[in-house]
Enzyme design. Structure first.
Site, short mmCIF file in Angstrom:
data_model
loop_
_atom_site.label_atom_id
_atom_site.label_comp_id
_atom_site.label_asym_id
_atom_site.label_seq_id
_atom_site.Cartn_x
_atom_site.Cartn_y
_atom_site.Cartn_z
N GLY A 132 0.80 -1.21 0.00
CA GLY A 132 0.00 0.00 0.00
C GLY A 132 0.83 1.27 0.00
N HIS A 133 0.14 2.40 -0.07
CA HIS A 133 0.83 3.68 -0.16
C HIS A 133 1.55 4.03 1.14
CE1 HIS A 133 -3.15 5.91 1.10
NE2 HIS A 133 -2.73 5.07 2.01
N ASN A 134 2.69 4.70 0.97
CA ASN A 134 3.54 5.16 2.09
C ASN A 134 4.23 4.04 2.85
OD1 ASN A 134 2.53 7.71 1.42
ND2 ASN A 134 1.03 7.69 3.08
#
Length: 349
Positions: A255-257
């Site tokens: 996922g993001h980050n």
């Protein structure tokens, strides 16, 4: 008609040249000139083949192997049958991997799908910067302002987005798509991988869900390998980061980050939710998961199908759902098994 196989074999090689390559020692130096033609499993090896033993479960196969030589630890050398040369190494499987690469150097990267043909290669935007020896196969697309390092191959159907940077000696597999990404050297991206698409971010409310713009990117270090059909979302404000040397299996969702450290191993069908952080040398077993915003310390191991919801200290071994220390989880499983064997029945109300 016998199939010719999919990889060209090098060799034959002498045991001395193999020993130098795989960091192994011959139990009898007089065998150094013996020639080896191929590498095979214990049960399939013949009198011209090299094999290995790395798991005691296969000791019976060692006893009956017909191999010319076998990579073993020193304590197992006396189990090697007469006629088979004992090849002593601290890590038989690692040495065998080096031997495989020696005999089959073309197997280390995805094979070319469609060699470039004059006038029929993929599309490269005029503002893209390609170094020497970059190969763009038929049907591949390289977007505006992208840069690709020397010796990199972009396979058929792959799409390299605007301003993407890819280092030297990389292999981008067929039909992969890469956007909003900065990629180091010697990175292998297998077919169907998706890198740099939107992170899954929405401001949710009773009035509906508003999409949150994702303006970060994906940063991938040197010597990373990413398995087929894995997806790595770009960051929202920060970047999604994959540390150098990390190996990611097929069908993994990142996922993001998310920040993944150096030399981690993420096995198939695992998922890592947004803003989670993994230290160096973390191992996640198949179908395991990590919730968002937690930290996993250096060297931690997450068992297959385990799901982490809290921070994990360095070196910990975790199992179960929710994940807890492995020994605790194993005791719980054993206790439940004992209860079932005793015919335990829930108290009736």
């Amino acid at each position: 008609m016998q199939h010719p196989g999919f990889f060209e074999r090098a060799g034959p090689f002498s045991l001395r040249s193999i020993a130098d390559c795989v960091e192994a020692d011959l139990a009898n130096p007089g065998d150094a000139t013996r020639m080896i033609s191929d590498v095979r499993s214990l049960q399939d090896a013949g009198p011209d083949d090299l094999t290995f033993l790395d798991n005691r479960k296969y000791a019976s196969q060692l006893a009956s192997t017909k191999a010319a030589a076998c990579l073993v630890v020193s304590s197992a050398a006396d189990q090697v049958p007469i006629g088979t040369v004992a090849f002593i190494t601290r890590a038989p499987y690692r040495s065998f991997a080096k031997a495989l690469a020696m005999f089959y150097p073309g197997s280390l990267r995805p094979k070319r799908v469609a060699p470039p043909a004059e006038g029929v290669a993929g599309y490269v935007h005029p503002t893209a910067a390609l170094c020497n020896d970059v190969e763009i196969e038929q049907g591949a697309v390289v977007g505006a302002g992208a840069s690709i390092g020397a010796g990199t191959t972009i396979a058929s159907g792959a799409v390299i987005g605007e301003r993407v940077r890819i280092g030297s000696d990389c292999q981008i597999g067929a039909c992969a798509s890469i956007g909003h990404a900065i990629i180091g050297d010697r990175v292998i991206v297998h077919p169907g991988v998706r890198i740099g698409q939107d992170g899954f971010g929405f401001a949710m409310s009773a009035q509906g869900h508003i999409k949150v713009p994702q303006i970060g990117c994906v940063v991938i270090g040197d010597d990373v390998e990413i398995g087929a059909n894995t997806t790595i979302d770009r960051g929202s404000l920060m970047n999604t980061v994959i540390g150098e040397g990390t190996k990611i299996d097929n069908l993994v969702q990142i996922g993001h980050n998310v920040v993944i450290g150096r030399h981690c191993v993420i096995v198939a069908q695992s998922g890592i939710a947004g803003s989670a952080q993994l230290g160096d040398f973390v191992v996640m077993g198949g179908h395991s998961g990590v919730v968002g915003h937690v930290k996993i310390g250096d060297g931690a191991q997450i068992a297959g199908m385990a799901h982490v919801k809290d921070n994990v200290p360095p070196g910990a071994r975790m199992g179960g759902t929710p994940a807890r220390p492995f020994k605790e989880w194993a005791r719980e499983i054993a206790a439940i098994r004992r209860l079932s064997q005793k015919g335990f029945k829930p108290e009736e109300k």
